[in-house]
Enzyme design. Structure first.
Site: not given
Ligand code: 3NM
Length: 211
Positions: A106, A37, A135
């Site tokens: 998602s 990603r 994100k």
């Molecule tokens: N999707 P980290 S949160 C790619 O809520 C992504 O659908 C999300 O990164 C969702 O582990 C997210 O650093 C980011 O928080 C995840």
């Protein structure tokens, strides 16, 4: 799709280290699924990264999922794709990928989880578990308690995501998630391998404890 530690790439969060170094370490630490990603990569760059990750994941016996790009997934013979709510529908992605491939999506609430299950998703991402800086356009926080509600509603494997650290992992798995997906907690760790090993160990322990 029975994975336990799902690590997503993010070169912007990798402290200047290269993809091969970071993902090799994550795999040594127990990541069993890697998602490519990289929102700002060109098609060419994604293809190159995808080939590299295909080699590393094959050597480690781990899965490779490509975010969003069905064309890239096909080109590098990935195990599947991960879709957002606004990407191509699950049935279309499956048709394009061919048999035996994984399609995940998602989701952010019970309704989306039910719709994903009805559409035949192999797993759902469910998040965010906590606010995250990784994100910026996340939906409202679902939280570990949200996992319980979704677990009661669907059978499809749940991969929890968003702001997860080792400290959150036990509760999330106890509430019914099959796996945790992380970016910063692993690719942004000083010791990537140790960070992956710690989280994987917690998932293994909690899944073992599950009634
Ligand atoms: N999707 P980290 S949160 C790619 O809520 C992504 O659908 C999300 O990164 C969702 O582990 C997210 O650093 C980011 O928080 C995840």
């Amino acid at each position: 799709m029975d994975s336990r530690l799902y690590v997503i790439t993010g070169h912007a969060f990798s402290k200047g280290r290269g993809l091969e170094e970071v993902i090799s370490a994550a795999l040594r630490g127990g990541a069993d699924c890697i998602q490519l990603r990289e929102k700002d990569f060109s098609g060419r760059e994604l293809l190159e990264a995808g080939h590299l990750l295909r080699r590393l994941t094959r050597e480690a016996g781990a899965r490779l999922i490509i975010n969003d790009r069905i064309d890239v997934a096909r080109a590098v013979d990935a195990d599947g794709v991960h879709l957002g709510q606004d990407d191509l529908p699950i049935e279309v992605a499956r048709e394009m990928l061919g048999p035996g491939k994984i399609v995940g999506i998602s989701t952010h609430n019970v309704e989306e989880a039910l719709a994903a299950e009805r559409a035949g998703a192999d797993y759902i991402g469910l998040g965010p578990m906590k606010p995250t800086k990784t994100k910026l356009d996340t939906e409202p926080v679902v939280g570990p308690s949200g996992v319980l509600a979704v677990r009661q509603a669907v059978q499809v494997p749940i991969v929890a995501i968003g702001g997860i650290t080792a400290a959150d992992t036990a509760e999330i798995i106890r509430n019914g998630a099959n796996a945790v997906a992380v970016i910063s907690a692993v690719v942004g760790a000083t010791d990537v391998e140790a960070a992956a090993r710690e989280i994987r160990g917690i998932v293994d322990r909690e899944r073992g404890n599950r009634a």
